[in-house]
Design a protein around this motif. Structure first.
Motif, PDB file in Angstrom:
ATOM      1  N   LEU A 117      22.480  53.371  21.627  1.00 44.45           N
ATOM      2  CA  LEU A 117      22.112  53.239  20.220  1.00 44.45           C
ATOM      3  C   LEU A 117      21.129  52.083  20.009  1.00 44.45           C
ATOM      4  O   LEU A 117      20.500  51.988  18.957  1.00 44.45           O
ATOM      5  CB  LEU A 117      23.359  52.991  19.362  1.00 44.45           C
ATOM      6  CG  LEU A 117      24.304  54.176  19.154  1.00 44.45           C
ATOM      7  CD1 LEU A 117      25.573  53.713  18.433  1.00 44.45           C
ATOM      8  CD2 LEU A 117      23.631  55.293  18.372  1.00 44.45           C
ATOM      9  N   ARG A 118      20.984  51.228  21.000  1.00 43.62           N
ATOM     10  CA  ARG A 118      20.174  50.024  20.863  1.00 43.62           C
ATOM     11  C   ARG A 118      18.736  50.292  20.416  1.00 43.62           C
ATOM     12  O   ARG A 118      18.196  49.544  19.590  1.00 43.62           O
ATOM     13  CB  ARG A 118      20.186  49.244  22.183  1.00 43.62           C
ATOM     14  CG  ARG A 118      19.714  47.792  22.055  1.00 43.62           C
ATOM     15  CD  ARG A 118      20.043  47.027  23.320  1.00 43.62           C
ATOM     16  NE  ARG A 118      21.479  47.000  23.561  1.00 43.62           N
ATOM     17  CZ  ARG A 118      22.027  46.947  24.773  1.00 43.62           C
ATOM     18  NH1 ARG A 118      21.262  46.929  25.847  1.00 43.62           N
ATOM     19  NH2 ARG A 118      23.333  46.906  24.909  1.00 43.62           N
ATOM     20  N   PRO A 119      18.066  51.336  20.927  1.00 45.37           N
ATOM     21  CA  PRO A 119      16.685  51.580  20.478  1.00 45.37           C
ATOM     22  C   PRO A 119      16.551  51.831  18.977  1.00 45.37           C
ATOM     23  O   PRO A 119      15.451  51.709  18.425  1.00 45.37           O
ATOM     24  CB  PRO A 119      16.286  52.833  21.276  1.00 45.37           C
ATOM     25  CG  PRO A 119      17.127  52.778  22.504  1.00 45.37           C
ATOM     26  CD  PRO A 119      18.434  52.229  22.041  1.00 45.37           C
ATOM     27  N   MET A 120      17.643  52.161  18.297  1.00 47.01           N
ATOM     28  CA  MET A 120      17.587  52.369  16.860  1.00 47.01           C
ATOM     29  C   MET A 120      17.502  51.054  16.100  1.00 47.01           C
ATOM     30  O   MET A 120      17.259  51.037  14.893  1.00 47.01           O
ATOM     31  CB  MET A 120      18.808  53.159  16.392  1.00 47.01           C
ATOM     32  CG  MET A 120      18.879  54.579  16.937  1.00 47.01           C
ATOM     33  SD  MET A 120      20.223  55.516  16.184  1.00 47.01           S
ATOM     34  CE  MET A 120      19.670  55.558  14.466  1.00 47.01           C
ATOM     35  N   ALA A 121      17.726  49.943  16.817  1.00 47.39           N
ATOM     36  CA  ALA A 121      17.576  48.603  16.244  1.00 47.39           C
ATOM     37  C   ALA A 121      18.420  48.407  14.981  1.00 47.39           C
ATOM     38  O   ALA A 121      17.970  47.829  13.994  1.00 47.39           O
ATOM     39  CB  ALA A 121      16.101  48.317  15.937  1.00 47.39           C
ATOM     40  N   MET A 122      19.647  48.901  14.996  1.00 47.20           N
ATOM     41  CA  MET A 122      20.556  48.659  13.882  1.00 47.20           C
ATOM     42  C   MET A 122      21.089  47.236  13.963  1.00 47.20           C
ATOM     43  O   MET A 122      21.301  46.708  15.061  1.00 47.20           O
ATOM     44  CB  MET A 122      21.724  49.645  13.925  1.00 47.20           C
ATOM     45  CG  MET A 122      21.389  51.053  13.491  1.00 47.20           C
ATOM     46  SD  MET A 122      22.868  52.102  13.409  1.00 47.20           S
ATOM     47  CE  MET A 122      23.130  52.464  15.152  1.00 47.20           C
ATOM     48  N   ASP A 123      21.322  46.611  12.799  1.00 46.22           N
ATOM     49  CA  ASP A 123      21.943  45.294  12.827  1.00 46.22           C
ATOM     50  C   ASP A 123      23.411  45.447  13.222  1.00 46.22           C
ATOM     51  O   ASP A 123      23.989  46.542  13.171  1.00 46.22           O
ATOM     52  CB  ASP A 123      21.809  44.594  11.472  1.00 46.22           C
ATOM     53  CG  ASP A 123      22.489  45.354  10.348  1.00 46.22           C
ATOM     54  OD1 ASP A 123      23.728  45.264  10.239  1.00 46.22           O
ATOM     55  OD2 ASP A 123      21.782  46.046   9.586  1.00 46.22           O
ATOM     56  N   VAL A 124      24.023  44.350  13.608  1.00 47.20           N
ATOM     57  CA  VAL A 124      25.379  44.372  14.144  1.00 47.20           C
ATOM     58  C   VAL A 124      26.375  44.948  13.144  1.00 47.20           C
ATOM     59  O   VAL A 124      27.265  45.733  13.506  1.00 47.20           O
ATOM     60  CB  VAL A 124      25.812  42.952  14.564  1.00 47.20           C
ATOM     61  CG1 VAL A 124      27.283  42.935  14.975  1.00 47.20           C
ATOM     62  CG2 VAL A 124      24.951  42.436  15.701  1.00 47.20           C
TER      63      VAL A 124
END
Length: 216
Positions: A149-156
């Protein structure tokens, strides 16, 4: 004597499975669990398991190895998929739990209880609970899910919210399907197992990868 103690312990685990699934692992009454198990000794849970945490650990151990073995196989296959493949990771969560849920009411209750436990900080519950959860392979699975999911750059905060809601929906969908099989037929036709799994994986993928809302 040993056989009687083993039988009593299993009755308590069965009663706890039902009570924890119905009322939650922290809200279920230990006295009610004792009564459901047909025990007159009010301290039966503490005698056999030491504490509420010990009772929770025993319940989680019921299918931990079953889920863990299947999950390891599917997670290994998921690691061979492209780095943006979320669906294969979700299947590694869904399929073992569906298989367990179809083993009867114990499996269904186990899925509900596990779903509650893994969404909280289990450190206060002690090492036995932590070990039982670890044996399901869930930590490795969610680590890979976060990585993809990291490439979606969601905040924590958003990532945490999505994973919590996703997990809750997945667990309850599986448990509700198993519960429906034990009730009188309704107008809704249940999907066959494989189609149910495929649909749940598809819905879960859409849930986790939906466009992030604007901050504010």
């Amino acid at each position: 004597m040993e056989s009687a103690a083993t039988d009593t312990r299993q009755r308590l685990v069965d009663a706890a499975l039902q009570a924890f699934a119905e009322h939650g692992v922290h809200n279920a009454s230990l006295l009610e669990i004792t009564r459901r198990a047909g025990q007159r000794n009010r301290g039966a849970v503490h005698y056999h398991f030491g504490s509420r945490a010990g009772m929770i650990a025993a319940v989680l151990e019921a299918y931990a190895d079953e889920v863990g073995r299947r999950g390891v196989e599917l997670l290994a296959a998921a690691r061979e998929r492209p780095d943006d493949d979320i669906a294969s990771v979700i299947e590694a969560l869904v399929r073992p739990l569906v298989e367990v849920s179809e083993m009867g009411w114990r499996g269904r209750c186990y899925v509900v209880v596990l779903g509650e436990v893994i969404q909280q900080d289990i450190t206060p519950l002690g090492p036995a609970v932590q070990e039982a959860v670890a044996r399901t392979g869930g930590y490795d699975l969610f680590a890979l899910m976060r990585e993809r999911l990291r490439p979606m750059a969601m905040d924590v905060d958003l990532e945490g919210e999505r994973l919590a809601v996703f997990t809750d929906c997945i667990m309850h969908a599986i448990a509700d399907r198993a519960r429906a099989a034990e009730l009188p037929p309704t107008g809704r036709t249940p999907l066959p197992t494989e189609r149910f799994i495929a649909n749940l994986v598809s819905m879960g993928t859409a849930m986790l990868t939906a466009p992030a809302p604007p901050v504010g």
